[in-house]
Write an enzyme that holds these catalytic residues in place. Structure first.
Site, PDB file in Angstrom:
ATOM      1  CD  GLU A 142      17.192  -9.676  -4.727  1.00 27.75           C
ATOM      2  OE1 GLU A 142      17.557 -10.066  -5.857  1.00 27.75           O
ATOM      3  OE2 GLU A 142      17.609 -10.190  -3.679  1.00 27.75           O
ATOM      4  CD  GLU A 152       9.216   9.328 -17.580  1.00 25.63           C
ATOM      5  OE1 GLU A 152       8.890   9.275 -18.773  1.00 25.63           O
ATOM      6  OE2 GLU A 152       8.864   8.462 -16.746  1.00 25.63           O
ATOM      7  N   GLY A 210       0.824  -1.206   0.000  1.00 20.56           N
ATOM      8  CA  GLY A 210       0.000   0.000   0.000  1.00 20.56           C
ATOM      9  C   GLY A 210       0.854   1.249   0.000  1.00 20.56           C
TER      10      GLY A 210
END
Length: 400
Positions: A243, A387, A126
């Site tokens: 990762e 971006e 969330g």
């Protein structure tokens, strides 16, 4: 770096292949796309891995994980993708799990880690909100302290698989009177808590994996706070810095390339299959060269991660940009390879039932190809837009 084959890594690859050959049940559906498998398959596969001692492939041994190197984790992902295994719960394995290992109290670890290993508790994230996606620090979901509870009010969006999960890890604003990054906290919330409403978002690929999630006076125990109040931003930076070598999603790129190559022998262009068409082979060769370049870059970033090099962060952003843009171009080329059949959106296994056609030519061969192309439009957005990634590269490498 040394590009010579690592014999130890080759032996590990053979070990993983042997395990998959022996323990991957024949009745488990083979995954053909990048979406998460159905809940029952995720849980069943997680329990098989856990029985082998591989229930947490990405965690250190002191946290109950395999302790595999970055290179070994990449091999494991590649072999699982090649075999078509069900997915694991990546939100638990790669996001909230490492956060719990590093920031949670012993009591919190005892409550939340065993269900991850056993596949009893699936997670969702969330973070994003309307108006607070790339600018995550602008989130407005509030958590007001009321005795031994927080009372949460607000909305999250693009909550992947919230309709299939048990818990959510949540960023909330606990202090509106300080710098916006300093007023954010990290909470764990049971999805069965009264006041939570999940509404589906059917995306352009025809699938339901996204949701809107609403919180209306949701009471959450203070014991579910990870770290201290106001530490949510630093915990989030830790979470997002894990990762780097996997950001290109190399197994998906290899699968897409393999699908194009296989289809080239059956798809026709006039009287010849595409495998005999110069223009097609030239484009396929270019994708092959790009794929090899990204593969080398992945190994380079993996070596950096293993050595804890600070440059791995910027290089991971470069991988994210190059890998996701290549996913989009290759999935588009795969639809083009279908020829006239590419005009039909043959749905994948995750599509809503009412969208499934009863019988269409090429249905088996083309299943899910158009759906995946639509899904891949989001790869340059989720996990940090291109971006944002380019800004990270500019600031890290060029001090701009």
């Amino acid at each position: 770096m040394n590009f010579a084959p690592d014999p130890n890594l080759d032996a590990f690859r053979q070990q993983v292949r042997a395990f998959l050959h022996q323990h991957l049940p024949a009745d488990l559906p083979r995954r053909k796309d990048g979406l998460r498998s159905p809940r029952a398959d995720v849980v069943r596969w997680q329990r098989i891995l856990n029985a082998q001692g591989w229930g947490a492939p990405y965690w250190a041994t002191e946290h109950g994980g395999t302790g595999w190197s970055v290179q070994q984790r990449l091999v494991f992902d590649e072999e699982c993708a090649a075999a078509g295994t069900p997915s694991q719960d990546s939100f638990a394995q790669k996001l909230v799990g490492p956060v719990l290992n590093h920031f949670a109290t012993p009591e919190q670890k005892a409550e939340h880690l065993p269900p991850i290993f056993n596949g009893e508790r699936l997670w969702c994230q969330g973070f994003s909100e309307p108006g607070a996606g790339s600018d995550l620090a602008s989130l407005r979901t509030r958590a007001d302290r009321d005795g031994d509870h927080y009372v949460i009010n607000g909305q999250k969006i693009w909550t992947s698989y919230a309709h299939h999960t048990d818990w959510i890890f949540l960023l909330v604003r606990t202090d509106a009177n300080v710098k916006k990054q300093s007023g954010i906290s990290f909470l764990l919330v049971d999805m069965k808590t009264p006041g939570i409403t999940v509404r589906p978002i059917i995306s352009i690929d025809g699938c339901h994996h996204l949701n809107e999630t609403f919180f209306d006076n949701v009471r959450v125990p203070v014991k579910n706070l990870i770290g201290a109040e106001g530490e949510g931003w630093s915990i989030t930076k830790f979470l997002l810095n894990n990762e780097h070598a996997s950001t290109a999603d190399l197994p998906t790129l290899r699968r897409l390339h393999g699908q194009i190559s296989a289809l080239s022998h059956t798809a026709q262009a006039g009287e010849l299959s595409l495998a005999y068409r110069y223009e097609f082979l030239l484009r396929l060769a270019r994708y092959d060269a790009e794929l090899k370049a990204i593969s080398i870059m992945v190994q380079r970033v993996a070596a950096m991660e293993q050595d804890h090099s600070p440059a791995a962060h910027a290089m991971g952003s470069m991988l994210k940009v190059r890998g996701t843009e290549l996913q989009q171009r290759m999935s588009e080329f795969l639809v083009e390879t279908l020829g006239d059949h590419g005009a039909v959106a043959y749905p994948g296994t995750h599509a809503e039932p009412y969208r499934q056609p009863q019988s269409l030519p090429m249905a088996q061969t083309a299943q899910g190809i158009a759906s995946e192309m639509f899904f891949r439009r989001a790869t340059t957005i989720y996990g940090g837009t291109s971006e944002i990634q380019r800004s990270i590269i500019a600031k890290s490498l060029f001090r701009l």
